[in-house]
Design an enzyme around this catalytic site. Sequence first.
Site: not given
Length: 408
Positions: A251, A276, A350, A353, A376, A385
């Site tokens: 990120r 995050k 992003h 990613r 994650h 995603y």
Amino acid sequence: MNEVAIKELIEIATAKLIELQLCNGSIDSYHHRAFQPVLDFYQKRSETFYRTELMDELSSRYQELFFEGNISRKTFRWRIRGLRILNELYKTGSFEWKVFITKNDSLLSRYYEEFLTRFLSSLGNICRIGIYRSITERYFLFLTTQGHHTIEGISPSDIRYFIVDMFTYRPKSMDDVITVLRKLHTYFRAEGMLDIRFEPVLFVPRARDKKVLPCFLPEELNLILKQINTETPVGKRDYAIIQLGITTGLRAGDIANLKLTDVDWKNNEIHLIQGKTKQPLSLPLEERAGNAIIDYILNGRPKSESSYMFLRSLAPYHKFQDGVSVSCVFRKYLKSAGISHTVGDGKTFHGLRRTLGTEMVVQGIPVTTVSQVLGHHSPETAKQYISLDTNGLKQCALSFGTIGEVRV
């Protein structure tokens, strides 16, 4: 004070503001924004003298206008400030001056303000306290506009109407809205304040819109990299940042906070704590990204005692403020490459990613592994995603051996 004409009370308040040596512009703002609406309200009601019940009614009216979007937050604060000055002046003969109206001033009645304070205190030390404050405050304002000046008469229907109303303002924040309402009404029940059957409203599974954003094509990434002049210190830094994004999927915020000690050069690995999720993450450092980082550190990075990897190019040589700064770096080269970008098209930092995740799935890597690489909590998170349409995936497939080979 006994019976006082509202016009006289406003004149006294204005005189006291003048005594405080406010400038003419501020005095004029108080007159037109804070006091004149009160005077207009009294004149429409054919009322001459100050009355507490009229001030309470006007306060509720202001809250309703603000909640419905008919007046701005700034206008609302001016009007509430005017009411507070006049109320305090009537009751005490003076008022406590504040240099400015702070953003933390409550928009609520004293009744709901106390409930808000107690509820937030019950949550303890949580990192998203601002979200809880904002949504709870808006909920209490909504209840006020519905005629609920206390919590006793709240029903599941009120909760449902609030959710529908919030969807209009914050459609992407409904998970937060539901979570806060669950916590709030659980608190009410535990404290014996209000016990209604809120579960049918707040625990019903809801359908989710899952928009699959496109990823970058190999030729687009190569075109972006070609825009970077790696002969300059800034270019060396930006090239390393973008290569790192392409090959690791980190990120933007994590790259901004990457430290020199986060790279294990002996084993060609990166070890960090994700901003995050606050979870540790270990990733292999691909050769091309590693070489770009080495080139930046040895030949482009300003001399600095900072422990952070990537620094601003101008003194003082601090780290990037946050991930937004990293995204701005990428956006500069995206524009230079002539690649159009509109909101929602996935052409963002992003997107690197998402592109990495897509490429890994195309190569047959399990989604569970992809989820681990992307940092994650669960494989379910990774699915948002990654498009699972095989034809679409093949269009996005990358050969990392081709990314960044052609230089100018």
